[in-house]
Design an enzyme around this catalytic site. Structure first.
Site, PDB file in Angstrom:
ATOM      1  N   LYS A   9       0.669  -1.291   0.155  1.00 26.91           N
ATOM      2  CA  LYS A   9      -0.052   0.070  -0.073  1.00 26.91           C
ATOM      3  C   LYS A   9       0.785   1.400  -0.056  1.00 26.91           C
ATOM      4  CE  LYS A   9      -4.010  -2.072   2.340  1.00 26.91           C
ATOM      5  NZ  LYS A   9      -4.732  -2.238   3.532  1.00 26.91           N
ATOM      6  N   TYR A  49     -12.388  -2.325  -3.246  1.00 27.68           N
ATOM      7  CA  TYR A  49     -12.982  -2.352  -2.034  1.00 27.68           C
ATOM      8  C   TYR A  49     -14.638  -2.155  -1.679  1.00 27.68           C
ATOM      9  CZ  TYR A  49      -8.451  -1.860   0.399  1.00 27.68           C
ATOM     10  OH  TYR A  49      -7.283  -2.312   0.829  1.00 27.68           O
ATOM     11  N   ASN A 112      -1.860  -0.070   7.662  1.00 29.61           N
ATOM     12  CA  ASN A 112      -1.367  -1.467   7.637  1.00 29.61           C
ATOM     13  C   ASN A 112      -0.614  -2.005   6.600  1.00 29.61           C
ATOM     14  OD1 ASN A 112      -3.407  -1.795   6.274  1.00 29.61           O
ATOM     15  ND2 ASN A 112      -4.631  -3.387   7.399  1.00 29.61           N
ATOM     16  N   HIS A 115      -2.166  -5.360   1.667  1.00 22.93           N
ATOM     17  CA  HIS A 115      -3.328  -5.965   1.276  1.00 22.93           C
ATOM     18  C   HIS A 115      -3.200  -7.535   0.669  1.00 22.93           C
ATOM     19  CE1 HIS A 115      -7.329  -7.063  -0.430  1.00 22.93           C
ATOM     20  NE2 HIS A 115      -6.580  -7.577  -1.512  1.00 22.93           N
ATOM     21  N   GLU A 126     -10.173 -10.288  -7.553  1.00 22.57           N
ATOM     22  CA  GLU A 126      -9.131  -8.994  -7.388  1.00 22.57           C
ATOM     23  C   GLU A 126      -8.129  -9.240  -8.157  1.00 22.57           C
ATOM     24  OE1 GLU A 126      -9.567  -8.487  -2.290  1.00 22.57           O
ATOM     25  OE2 GLU A 126      -7.860  -9.511  -3.494  1.00 22.57           O
TER      26      GLU A 126
HETATM   27  P1  IDP Z   1      -7.772  -6.921   5.538  1.00 24.30           P
HETATM   28  O1  IDP Z   1      -7.042  -5.825   4.788  1.00 24.30           O
HETATM   29  O2  IDP Z   1      -7.058  -7.473   6.592  1.00 24.30           O
HETATM   30  O3  IDP Z   1      -8.532  -7.991   4.547  1.00 24.30           O
HETATM   31  P2  IDP Z   1     -10.395  -5.596   5.848  1.00 24.30           P
HETATM   32  O4  IDP Z   1     -11.457  -5.898   6.993  1.00 24.30           O
HETATM   33  O5  IDP Z   1     -10.834  -6.421   4.451  1.00 24.30           O
HETATM   34  O6  IDP Z   1      -9.024  -6.008   6.209  1.00 24.30           O
HETATM   35  O7  IDP Z   1     -10.220  -4.244   5.587  1.00 24.30           O
HETATM   36  C1  IDP Z   1      -9.592  -3.523   4.104  1.00 24.30           C
HETATM   37  C2  IDP Z   1      -8.839  -2.420   4.796  1.00 24.30           C
HETATM   38  O8  IDP Z   1      -9.420  -1.151   5.404  1.00 24.30           O
HETATM   39  C3  IDP Z   1      -7.646  -2.796   5.869  1.00 24.30           C
HETATM   40  O9  IDP Z   1      -6.572  -3.557   5.411  1.00 24.30           O
HETATM   41  C4  IDP Z   1      -7.374  -1.528   6.538  1.00 24.30           C
HETATM   42  O10 IDP Z   1      -6.496  -0.932   5.827  1.00 24.30           O
HETATM   43  C5  IDP Z   1      -8.787  -0.759   6.506  1.00 24.30           C
HETATM   44  N1  IDP Z   1      -9.514  -0.613   7.523  1.00 24.30           N
HETATM   45  C6  IDP Z   1     -10.294  -1.703   7.944  1.00 24.30           C
HETATM   46  N2  IDP Z   1     -10.783  -1.431   9.191  1.00 24.30           N
HETATM   47  C7  IDP Z   1     -10.467  -0.278   9.363  1.00 24.30           C
HETATM   48  C8  IDP Z   1     -10.942   0.662  10.446  1.00 24.30           C
HETATM   49  O11 IDP Z   1     -11.556   0.414  11.530  1.00 24.30           O
HETATM   50  N3  IDP Z   1     -10.259   1.846  10.406  1.00 24.30           N
HETATM   51  C9  IDP Z   1      -9.563   2.283   9.555  1.00 24.30           C
HETATM   52  N4  IDP Z   1      -9.227   1.503   8.424  1.00 24.30           N
HETATM   53  C10 IDP Z   1      -9.680   0.250   8.262  1.00 24.30           C
HETATM   54 MG    MG Z   2      -9.868  -7.603   3.113  1.00 29.60          MG
END
Ligand code: IDP
Ligand code: MG
Length: 149
Positions: A9, A49, A112, A115, A126
């Site tokens: 990212k 997304y 984080n 992805h 995807e």
């Molecule tokens: P993942 O990336 O581990 O699959 P997902 O639940 O699919 O997690 O969420 C996609 C992305 O959205 C996360 O990697 C993170 O960057 C962002 N995200 C998810 N939940 C939150 C939140 O509560 N606050 C801010 N960003 C979030």
């Molecule tokens: Mg995800």
């Protein structure tokens, strides 16, 4: 054989972590099938997304993923989807196990770093958003027999 989509990212690119994160996946023994450096536009981000549309973090997430270039990769192998997810660690770096990419390099859920597709259906959705089938390379690696039985 499975394939999974990985995105390093914008924070990973801006922080100069492309190499270190890619190394984590390489040293695990995973095999690369495709890679490119791109800027994700709003339309592509919305497609990627779509499952999160309407959630409180959605707008911030779209802004984040479109804010700077990213590295998109496809990794290929037996159970690679689960292997990559576990190598990344939990979505929130605070909850991620030590030794995972998110635990070792990140502190906040909204930054984080990486992805990874979360299942076979997700990967099948995807990967074509970023790669044509002919862009992906299936190759034999001299170390394969020392990594896989
Ligand atoms: P993942 O990336 O581990 O699959 P997902 O639940 O699919 O997690 O969420 C996609 C992305 O959205 C996360 O990697 C993170 O960057 C962002 N995200 C998810 N939940 C939150 C939140 O509560 N606050 C801010 N960003 C979030
Ligand atoms: Mg995800």
């Amino acid at each position: 054989m499975e394939r999974t989509l990985v995105i390093l990212k914008p924070d990973a690119v801006q922080r100069g972590l492309i190499g270190q994160i890619t190394t984590r996946l390489e040293q695990r023994g995973l095999k690369l099938a495709g890679m490119k450096f791109i800027q994700i536009d709003h339309d592509l981000a919305a497609q990627h997304y779509a499952v999160h549309k309407g959630k409180p973090f959605y707008e911030g997430l779209i802004k984040y993923i479109t804010s700077s270039p990213v590295v998109v990769q496809v990794w290929e192998g037996k159970r690679v989807i689960e292997t990559v997810r576990r190598t990344c660690g939990a979505t929130n770096p605070i909850d991620a196990d030590l030794g995972t990419i998110r635990a070792d390099f990140a502190v906040e859920i909204g930054r984080n770093l990486i992805h990874a597709s979360d299942g076979a259906e997700t990967a099948a959705y995807e990967i074509p958003l970023y790669f044509k089938e002919e862009d992906l390379v299936t190759w034999s690696r001299v170390t394969d027999q020392w990594i896989m039985e």
